[in-house]
Design a protein around this motif. Structure first.
Motif, PDB file in Angstrom:
ATOM      1  N   GLN A 113      -9.503 -60.795 -14.140  1.00 22.12           N
ATOM      2  CA  GLN A 113      -8.871 -61.965 -14.752  1.00 22.12           C
ATOM      3  C   GLN A 113      -7.734 -61.591 -15.693  1.00 22.12           C
ATOM      4  OE1 GLN A 113     -11.797 -64.066 -17.032  1.00 22.12           O
ATOM      5  NE2 GLN A 113     -12.484 -62.246 -18.157  1.00 22.12           N
ATOM      6  N   ASN A 114      -7.710 -60.340 -16.149  1.00 20.56           N
ATOM      7  CA  ASN A 114      -6.629 -59.873 -17.021  1.00 20.56           C
ATOM      8  C   ASN A 114      -5.601 -59.035 -16.272  1.00 20.56           C
ATOM      9  OD1 ASN A 114      -7.818 -61.028 -19.405  1.00 20.56           O
ATOM     10  ND2 ASN A 114      -9.304 -59.335 -19.381  1.00 20.56           N
ATOM     11  N   LEU A 115      -5.646 -59.092 -14.927  1.00 14.30           N
ATOM     12  CA  LEU A 115      -4.744 -58.333 -14.059  1.00 14.30           C
ATOM     13  C   LEU A 115      -4.916 -56.824 -14.211  1.00 14.30           C
ATOM     14  CD1 LEU A 115      -1.429 -60.427 -14.231  1.00 14.30           C
ATOM     15  CD2 LEU A 115      -3.148 -60.407 -12.419  1.00 14.30           C
ATOM     16  N   VAL A 116      -6.109 -56.400 -14.604  1.00 12.55           N
ATOM     17  CA  VAL A 116      -6.425 -54.977 -14.623  1.00 12.55           C
ATOM     18  C   VAL A 116      -6.754 -54.558 -13.201  1.00 12.55           C
ATOM     19  CG1 VAL A 116      -8.041 -53.218 -15.440  1.00 12.55           C
ATOM     20  CG2 VAL A 116      -7.237 -55.002 -17.002  1.00 12.55           C
ATOM     21  N   ALA A 117      -6.104 -53.500 -12.737  1.00  9.98           N
ATOM     22  CA  ALA A 117      -6.260 -53.069 -11.341  1.00  9.98           C
ATOM     23  C   ALA A 117      -7.491 -52.194 -11.169  1.00  9.98           C
ATOM     24  CB  ALA A 117      -5.018 -52.304 -10.898  1.00  9.98           C
ATOM     25  N   LYS A 118      -8.174 -52.407 -10.035  1.00  5.73           N
ATOM     26  CA  LYS A 118      -9.326 -51.583  -9.683  1.00  5.73           C
ATOM     27  C   LYS A 118      -9.262 -51.266  -8.194  1.00  5.73           C
ATOM     28  CE  LYS A 118     -12.262 -53.424 -13.318  1.00  5.73           C
ATOM     29  NZ  LYS A 118     -13.661 -53.590 -13.772  1.00  5.73           N
TER      30      LYS A 118
END
Length: 827
Positions: free
Chosen positions: A620-625
């Motif tokens: 939701q915070n545009l953190v990539a995984k």
């Protein structure tokens, strides 16, 4: 030969599924010229009925008559249907019941169910029935009603991959209602979906026929078709009737060549066609003929397109374009498929859902063709079904048998004794091995499925799995509850491995549930690999595995739910906000950190092998995984390469790996370089709709960089955002990653440093005075191209590994890392 052009994200797979067929277990069998002899059942009657050149046997006196509740026979009170008496009787069930058929040959079975909702002499109005129908573990119909079919029969047709000695078709009334059936057909599929030497059909375990259309001719009834199919007239689906005219070919028989025969489609399909003729037209010669069909907007479909060139005077003269949903086009020239005129051939497409609920098939002439005509003979559309039914509890005995009771009690005592001994054994082991994890998940109560674990064979290391409990096992009933029994409305993605559903745990947390397709053995190595890799890694930039289920031959993985979907979604989906350049750099840095941890961190020596924009997910915070580790390979860090068969995704494959079949971590670096160009340009790695020199993103991107015109091909939404120094640094990174020789490529930790430097250049430029221009053409401050010192590589890795056990998880509960996978082409 064929020229497939793609537009958009969902690309029909005709030219590339040849590479995918090696994973397929659904082989279709040709019946040559032998017509099937069984099973044709006249339900609710003891009389045999001759109908459309076959005999339907009354179900009352047969060995495959209904089990459980035998139901009751019903007869049409009004005898309202003209013609055969097949539809004047029915079998009615007040409780769950089934038919059972012996399957002599494993393979795709064609199942047809016939319904006509008449009012019976026993006062039952069949139009009020609401029920489910399942075959083995396939859910054919759910909450089905035939209330609108009182005057003409409704026929539902399915292709099922059955490898069992028996096929049971269950009828389950809903609530206080009942179920009914007029007639049943079950036989081994003829030559539908097979390899005929020119095209290969995609293989699915469960398909339902949605449309079958005779283009340019009249409707075809079952007695006019080799295997008793209905073919609709095409005019009701044609959007622009004036653009194409009917054409008739009255030859005695089409020229069937190769494995083609009238089992694929009857002669009447190939003897008629819709034809566009622009030879004498004063117009621009781009008018198309389009057929539009309403389809399930969340399901994939297989489209079979039939051709027979009866319009040409000689081979290699008529060449035209076929379009599927405006997403792909195929240049059709009969000489590419057959070696003579009037010879039938077909092409299959796999069409992914686009959410519109409309599937369009079009043909159009080519302006540069000598003979400006186009033709189409037939269409078939089949839905790829995903519903699986729990195996119903089967209780055939209606009498109490004393011997059975005694046997059951004795058996129960034996089981209790075994459990006590087992419990004592576990206690003894725990004393010597206190860290052992015990799986207390109950065996599901849904009936006859096997609870034998599938994860007992091999891991990514090639050795038997020592212990796969790992505290991660989730029971099948728990997963059914979380997904509302795999409610189609919760479907959020699908791919070759299976379908992905959004689920909710009892504590309210959302998860992503990836359920493997039911093809025997299909995807098992990937399933095992994913568990073994994800069970031993935890990192802020790697998707977390919450659990898995391997009961009842299921292959189910449960991940943390990634609210923002895939990186590709945000590059191509016009309905989503466009990512800024800073956001894209941060996403690339995050994904690179995840890959670095795989290669050199605590995980140690894991090669992802399928790095692409759909396997980079955003929270939701545009953190990539980084996600999807089914193709990963593991080995000692000092090993130069792993020799293995080539797997991955076209467009992202390392050419060195493809040539030598020797896998190294630098193969991931190459794939990541493709992602970097994709992020910059927002276009597919392979796009056949573009001119030949632009089709391959890597070749075109590196060419433009060499010519100094790279800014001309970047995503238009980024123009005016990117600092020239940041762009130069970023393009240099991509170029390094895409070197032909793996030894010339950087490590992922080197890539991280360079990306962070590109981000720093961008932020430095952004902090300048507001009126200054920051476009790629601005006169930005030229910063030196600082070379990274080797020692920094180790620093980055150690720092990241430390973060994994501190910042990333110090305040996070096990439940809070529970959420994933909203992907449209997840494996």
């Amino acid at each position: 030969m064929e020229n497939l052009q793609s537009h958009g994200i969902h690309i029909p797979l005709f030219p590339i599924f040849l590479c995918l067929l090696q994973f397929s277990s659904f082989q279709f069998i040709s019946l040559a010229d032998d017509l099937p002899e069984k099973y044709f059942i006249n339900c609710g009657s003891n009389a045999n009925v001759n109908y459309t050149r076959r005999t339907f046997t009354g179900d009352t006196n047969t060995g495959y008559v209904t089990k459980g509740d035998h139901g009751s026979a019903a007869t049409d009170r009004n005898q309202s249907v003209d013609g055969s008496s097949l539809y004047k009787t029915a079998r009615i069930f007040k409780q769950q019941s089934w038919y059972e058929f012996e399957i002599d040959t494993s393979g795709p079975q064609l199942v047809r169910l016939h319904f006509l909702a008449f009012t019976s002499t026993t006062t039952d109005d069949l139009s009020t029935a609401i029920f489910d129908v399942s075959a083995s573990e396939f859910l054919l119909l759910h909450n089905f009603t035939a209330k609108n079919n009182k005057s003409s029969p409704l026929i539902k047709e399915f292709f099922l991959s059955i490898n069992f000695p028996k096929l049971r078709i269950h009828f389950t009334p809903q609530g206080s209602s009942f179920a009914f059936i007029n007639a049943i057909e079950v036989f081994l599929s003829p030559t539908s979906f097979y390899n005929n030497g020119t095209t290969n059909s995609l293989s699915y375990p469960f398909l339902q026929t949605i449309y079958r259309v005779n283009v340019g001719g009249q409707a075809i009834k079952p007695d006019e078709d080799t295997v008793w199919r209905n073919w609709d007239q095409d005019d009701i689906y044609l959007s622009n009737p004036s653009n194409a005219k009917n054409s008739l070919f009255y030859s005695a028989k089409p020229n069937y060549v190769g494995n083609m025969s009238d089992f694929i489609a009857p002669d009447l399909v190939y003897q008629t066609a819709k034809v566009i003729d622009n030879n004498n037209s004063s117009e621009s010669n781009n008018s198309n003929a389009t057929w539009s069909f309403n389809v399930n907007k969340t399901a994939s479909h297989v489209v079979r397109v039939h051709f027979c060139d009866t319009v040409s005077k000689s081979l290699d003269t008529v060449c035209f374009t076929l379009y599927i949903n405006d997403n792909a086009s195929l240049i059709v020239n009969s000489i590419d498929f057959v070696d003579q005129l009037a010879a039938p051939f077909f092409v299959d497409f796999s069409v992914e859902p686009d959410g519109s609920g409309i599937l369009n098939v079009s043909i159009g002439t080519l302006s540069n063709s000598t003979d400006k005509r186009a033709y189409l003979n037939g269409l078939e559309i089949l839905q790829v079904k995903e519903g699986f039914a729990s195996v119903p509890v089967e209780n055939n005995s209606k009498k109490i048998n004393v011997a059975v009771i005694i046997g059951s009690v004795a058996g129960g005592l034996a089981v209790i004794s075994i459990l006590v001994i087992g419990f004592l054994f576990v206690l003894k082991r725990r004393k010597s091995k206190p860290v052992e994890t015990y799986d207390g998940s109950p065996v599901p109560v849904f009936g006859a499925g096997s609870s034998h674990s599938r994860l007992t064979e091999s891991t990514i290391h090639g050795s038997p799995v020592p212990d796969l409990h790992l505290g991660l096992k989730i029971s099948f009933p728990e997963i059914q509850f979380a997904t509302n029994n795999f409610d189609p409305r919760l479907l959020i993605g699908k791919g070759g491995f299976g379908s992905v559903y959004r689920g909710t745990l009892p504590n309210g947390k959302q998860v992503a549930v990836k359920r493997g397709a039911r093809e025997s053995g299909q995807g098992l190595p990937e399933f095992q690999t994913e568990i073994m890799v994800l069970s031993k890694i935890r990192h802020r930039h790697l998707v977390s595995l919450i659990g898995y289920c391997d009961e009842r031959f299921e292959m189910i993985l449960v991940y943390e739910y990634m609210e923002k979907g895939t990186l590709r979604d945000h590059l191509y989906n016009s309905n989503l906000p466009r990512l800024s350049w800073k956001q894209r750099l941060e996403i690339c840095i995050g994904a690179a950190n995840g890959l670095t941890y795989l290669h050199r961190g605590a995980a140690g020596g894991i090669i992802h092998r399928d790095v692409k924009s759909t396997n980079i997910l955003l929270d939701q915070n545009l953190v990539a995984k980084v996600a999807d580790f089914g193709l990963s390979k593991s080995g000692p860090q000092d090993e130069t390469h792993v020799s293995t068969s080539v797997k991955g995704t076209l467009g992202y494959l390392d050419p060195e790996y493809f040539r030598c079949q020797q896998l190294t971590e630098k193969s991931d670096v190459y794939s990541f370089g493709v992602v970097l160009l994709e992020v910059l340009c927002a276009r597919l790695p392979i796009d056949n709709s573009l001119p030949r020199e632009q089709m391959n993103l890597v070749e075109w991107g590196l060419y433009c960089k060499k010519k100094g015109v790279l800014e001309e091909i970047i995503d238009p939404s980024l123009r005016g955002q990117i600092d020239s120094n940041s762009l130069r640094k970023f393009s240099d990174i991509a170029e390094k990653c895409l070197q032909e020789d793996g030894a010339d490529r950087p490590t992922m930790s080197d890539v991280i440093w360079d990306l962070e430097y590109a981000l720093q250049l961008q932020q430095t430029a952004t902090r300048r005075e507001p009126h200054e221009d920051t476009t790629t053409g601005s006169s930005a401050l030229i910063l030196p191209d600082v070379q990274r010192f080797p020692s920094l590589s180790t620093t980055t890795i150690d720092r990241d590994d430390i973060l994994m056990f501190t910042n990333d998880f110090s305040s996070t509960t096990g439940d809070e890392i529970f959420s994933q996978l909203r992907v449209n082409d997840a494996r």
